[in-house]
Design an enzyme around this catalytic site. Structure first.
Site, PDB file in Angstrom:
ATOM      1  CE  LYS A  96      -1.220  -5.499   9.926  1.00 12.88           C
ATOM      2  NZ  LYS A  96      -1.451  -5.770   8.495  1.00 12.88           N
ATOM      3  N   GLY A 157      -4.799  -1.802   0.765  1.00 19.64           N
ATOM      4  CA  GLY A 157      -5.304  -2.233  -0.534  1.00 19.64           C
ATOM      5  C   GLY A 157      -5.412  -1.139  -1.577  1.00 19.64           C
ATOM      6  CB  ALA A 184      -1.504  -0.641   4.953  1.00 21.49           C
ATOM      7  N   GLY A 185      -0.856  -0.152   1.842  1.00 20.88           N
ATOM      8  CA  GLY A 185      -0.885   0.847   0.783  1.00 20.88           C
ATOM      9  C   GLY A 185       0.201   0.705  -0.265  1.00 20.88           C
ATOM     10  CG  ASN A 206      -2.048  -9.896   1.656  1.00 23.66           C
ATOM     11  OD1 ASN A 206      -2.580 -10.397   2.632  1.00 23.66           O
ATOM     12  ND2 ASN A 206      -2.125 -10.505   0.497  1.00 23.66           N
ATOM     13  CB  THR A 207      -3.492  -6.040  -1.945  1.00 24.17           C
ATOM     14  OG1 THR A 207      -4.176  -6.141  -0.701  1.00 24.17           O
ATOM     15  CG2 THR A 207      -4.501  -6.087  -3.077  1.00 24.17           C
TER      16      THR A 207
END
Lengths: 262, 65
Positions: A96, A157, A184-185, A206-207
């Site tokens: 990645k 995040g 992301a986001g 992830n977050t």
């Protein structure tokens, strides 16, 4: 099924392994998510703490396909060396690729990204670049040999979701045959579902799971939302319209008079 | 000889990267290495000499997003 670099996966959720409250919560969250691909990183190893050795055992237990990242790299040179270390460490050609332009937004440095992708694909890496929705950069990444593109939804995040849906829709339309992964986001399961309804092939997050009040339950929620979004895309969504359109048949309406129809 | 090991000054008499790795207890560990910004494969460590002020990175698997 989604195919990425010649491998088929049932789950369209790629899950990050950072930020969980404990290794056991991470393990449970991965299981609940159904993810078959997990992202990992590499960091400086202390001779005393040897933190990485224990983490590697946990990853092996999970039995998932591992996608190492080059998080934190600010130049193509750093990203290339990090990818090379990751390949030796994790035993995979997958990377990645992240080249960061700005620490506040964690926006990809598209110039460095293309430069690094060109070198790495020539060295046999399967590059999954963390990019933006910019089509010219995407074209160059594909020309460099990237068979998968991973545009951001919003900054890493931030939990803002898909903040530029028009451009993301253009990207999907422009690359109908290239696997596209929203990376992301993503903040809520509905964001993930939205991405899938738009025809994106998978979502990487992830977050939103790691920092949820109950990460295991949230992992299950995301799994269901992403599956639902994909089903909806395959089923074919109706076109939105500005004015109402009665769903109940108009013909035969009791008390109907022609004056009402005007 | 003074090197920069993972960003910190470190005194060592290791002649090459493989010796440094062993002295640090990483001989059998899951680590990867770079010297002065360039990756050095595990198989190349014995043939990679160390010099004063070299910048050595030793990394291992870690959580990532």
């Amino acid at each position: 099924m989604v195919e990425l670099y010649g491998r088929s996966f049932t789950s369209r959720l790629l899950l990050g392994t950072a930020g969980y409250s404990s290794p056991d919560i991470l393990r449970q969250a991965v299981e609940a998510s159904g993810a078959e691909i997990v992202t990992v990183s590499l960091r400086r190893e202390s001779a005393r703490a040897r933190t990485g050795q224990g983490f590697w055992s946990l990853i092996e237990e999970l039995g998932c396909h591992v996608l190492p990242n080059t998080a934190g790299c600010h130049t193509a040179k750093e990203a290339i060396a990090t990818a090379q270390m990751a390949r030796e460490l994790f035993g995979t050609n997958w990377i990645k690729l992240e080249v960061i332009a700005n620490d506040d937004t964690l926006q990809p440095d598209l110039f460095g990204l293309v430069e690094a992708a060109t070198v790495l694909t020539a060295e046999g890496f399967d590059v999954l670049p963390y990019t933006t929705e910019d089509l010219s950069a995407a074209e160059r990444l594909v020309a460099a040999g990237c068979s998968v593109l991973m545009p951001w939804a919003s900054p890493i995040g931030s939990a803002r979701g898909l903040i530029n849906k028009t451009a993301l829709a253009s990207m999907r339309a422009y690359f109908p045959d290239t696997p596209l992964v929203i990376d992301a986001g993503i903040g809520t399961p509905s964001h993930g579902s939205e991405a899938m309804e738009m025809g994106y092939d998978a979502v990487l997050l992830n977050t939103a799971i790691a920092k949820a009040g109950d990460p295991v339950k949230m992992a299950e929620a995301f799994a269901k939302a992403i599956e639902a979004g994909r089903l909806a895309f395959e089923a074919g969504l109706i076109e939105p319209r500005d004015m109402a359109s009665p769903s109940t048949p108009v013909a035969g309406t009791p008390f109907f008079k022609i004056d009402h129809a005007s | 000889m003074q090197i920069l090991l993972n960003g910190e000054r470190f005194a060592t008499e290791a002649n090459n990267l493989d010796e440094l790795c062993t002295k640090l207890g990483f001989a059998e560990a899951k680590v990867a290495m770079a010297v002065n910004g360039s990756f050095v494969a595990a198989s190349a460590r014995p043939a990679t000499p160390l010099a004063d002020a070299d910048e050595v990175e030793i990394v291992a698997p870690r959580q990532g997003g």
